[in-house]
Design a protein around this motif. Sequence first.
Motif, short mmCIF file in Angstrom:
data_model
loop_
_atom_site.label_atom_id
_atom_site.label_comp_id
_atom_site.label_asym_id
_atom_site.label_seq_id
_atom_site.Cartn_x
_atom_site.Cartn_y
_atom_site.Cartn_z
N ASP A 265 45.38 74.47 -23.36
CA ASP A 265 45.90 75.68 -23.99
C ASP A 265 47.37 75.93 -23.68
O ASP A 265 47.91 76.96 -24.07
N ASP A 266 47.99 74.98 -23.02
CA ASP A 266 49.33 75.23 -22.51
C ASP A 266 50.33 75.60 -23.60
O ASP A 266 51.27 76.35 -23.37
N ILE B 46 24.56 77.48 -9.78
CA ILE B 46 25.92 77.24 -10.28
C ILE B 46 26.95 77.62 -9.22
O ILE B 46 26.86 78.70 -8.63
N LEU C 110 42.69 75.40 -19.11
CA LEU C 110 43.73 76.31 -19.59
C LEU C 110 45.11 75.70 -19.40
O LEU C 110 45.97 75.78 -20.28
N ARG C 111 45.31 75.10 -18.22
CA ARG C 111 46.64 74.58 -17.89
C ARG C 111 47.01 73.37 -18.74
O ARG C 111 48.20 73.07 -18.91
N LEU D 1 30.44 78.85 -8.62
CA LEU D 1 31.46 79.52 -9.43
C LEU D 1 32.86 79.04 -9.13
O LEU D 1 33.73 79.05 -10.01
N ALA E 191 33.26 76.01 -11.29
CA ALA E 191 33.38 76.41 -12.71
C ALA E 191 34.77 77.01 -12.97
O ALA E 191 35.39 76.77 -14.01
N TRP E 192 35.26 77.79 -12.00
CA TRP E 192 36.57 78.42 -12.14
C TRP E 192 37.68 77.38 -12.20
O TRP E 192 38.57 77.43 -13.06
N GLU E 193 37.64 76.42 -11.27
CA GLU E 193 38.69 75.40 -11.23
C GLU E 193 38.71 74.57 -12.51
O GLU E 193 39.77 74.22 -13.03
N LYS E 194 37.51 74.27 -13.01
CA LYS E 194 37.39 73.49 -14.25
C LYS E 194 38.03 74.27 -15.42
O LYS E 194 38.76 73.70 -16.24
N MET E 195 37.77 75.57 -15.46
CA MET E 195 38.33 76.39 -16.54
C MET E 195 39.85 76.50 -16.42
O MET E 195 40.58 76.36 -17.41
N MET E 196 40.35 76.73 -15.20
CA MET E 196 41.80 76.85 -15.02
C MET E 196 42.49 75.53 -15.38
O MET E 196 43.57 75.53 -15.98
N GLY F 170 37.18 81.67 -2.24
CA GLY F 170 37.05 82.14 -3.62
C GLY F 170 35.78 82.93 -3.83
O GLY F 170 35.54 83.95 -3.18
N PHE F 171 34.94 82.45 -4.75
CA PHE F 171 33.72 83.18 -5.11
C PHE F 171 32.57 82.96 -4.11
O PHE F 171 31.52 83.56 -4.28
N ALA G 119 24.43 82.96 -11.77
CA ALA G 119 24.94 81.73 -11.16
C ALA G 119 24.02 81.27 -10.02
O ALA G 119 23.59 80.12 -9.97
#
Lengths: 104, 104, 104, 104
Positions: D97-98, D80, D93-94, D82, D85-90, D2-3, D75
């Motif tokens: 916000d579904d 940080i 969302l899943r 990333l 942070a990305w996995e936490k955000m996804m 990933g990042f 970062a």
Amino acid sequence: MGFKKAQKDVEEWVSQYTEGYWPPLAIISRLTEETGELAREVNHRFGPKKKKSTEENAEVADEIADVIFTLCCLANSQGIDLDEAWEKMMQKLRTRDDKRFEKK
Amino acid sequence: MGFKKAQKDVEEWVSQYTEGYWPPLAIISRLTEETGELAREVNHRFGPKKKKSTEENAEVADEIADVIFTLCCLANSQGIDLDEAWEKMMQKLRTRDDKRFEKK
Amino acid sequence: MGFKKAQKDVEEWVSQYTEGYWPPLAIISRLTEETGELAREVNHRFGPKKKKSTEENAEVADEIADVIFTLCCLANSQGIDLDEAWEKMMQKLRTRDDKRFEKK
Amino acid sequence: MGFKKAQKDVEEWVSQYTEGYWPPLAIISRLTEETGELAREVNHRFGPKKKKSTEENAEVADEIADVIFTLCCLANSQGIDLDEAWEKMMQKLRTRDDKRFEKK
């Protein structure tokens, strides 16, 4: 007149408090935040989701005022006269940029 | 007076041309660009590299004026009276936020 | 690898919904908003008021992820390969900018 | 992955020089500048003037990469991760916000 009243309003408000003006980079950070809040309002009203009624200008107006407040903080903290800066810019527009667009 | 002159200057300049005001989201995009140019100037003068003399306020002043020009485009295109928006904001600051910071 | 996973995560999430990607200017408006939220977090943690503990990186990290999500929306909607764009930029940094700063 | 690669590329590039990472507020100022450059490119291509050919994605891609570079600086300077942070955000969302948007 012009921007003098706004700059004086900000000066009077800030000078009540011990904190004073923030350093320039912190003001820029706040400006980025306020610009973002204005962008959100405009996107809500005019963007692809358009949830807001076309009559609600108040929130966009509020956010514009917040951005100008932050700009006045930066100007005041650096001793910048916004009326002078404005006239210089308008002068430049009226001369340099006069032929850039198609006239009516 | 206040912002009336600035809004009128912008209206007179824009109304010369066939293009007119851009749609709101395009103005926000331009605002983001102009805010970025102001951020660059401030970072050059006050940031970690500080290459610029501490006397050069002119470029920061120019960039602030450009941001205000863009805000006037948005306000004019939506029929927003910036003096009204400003007074509403100052009124809110003087009441709601009066106790948020430590007074002198 | 690199950004492929992030672009794919965004594609999978967006493609579930009827709305699809926003038009480019609306994505820029959202990007301005998300950048502003990141600026606010960073100003809270590192700015003149510094209310936040120096241990709290989580909120800054969250906001960075939100900005990258928005960038992936723009990239995906325009068929941009971020790994390619990244390598091109790193290549330029390694050549053109190599002498701009003082080496250790 | 990933990042990780991007964060490592940035770390390797920055660590060659004596200057190191800028303080957080200076990075935010640079981020505001880079976001503004991306906004300008997108406005040129997709805005009301549309001077650019619809085939030119390269400049938009370049500007997105510059924004991500700046985010990696922030970062890295704050330790940080990333990908985390990305996995936490996804994940958020899943779950959260579904139901916010209309499913296909």
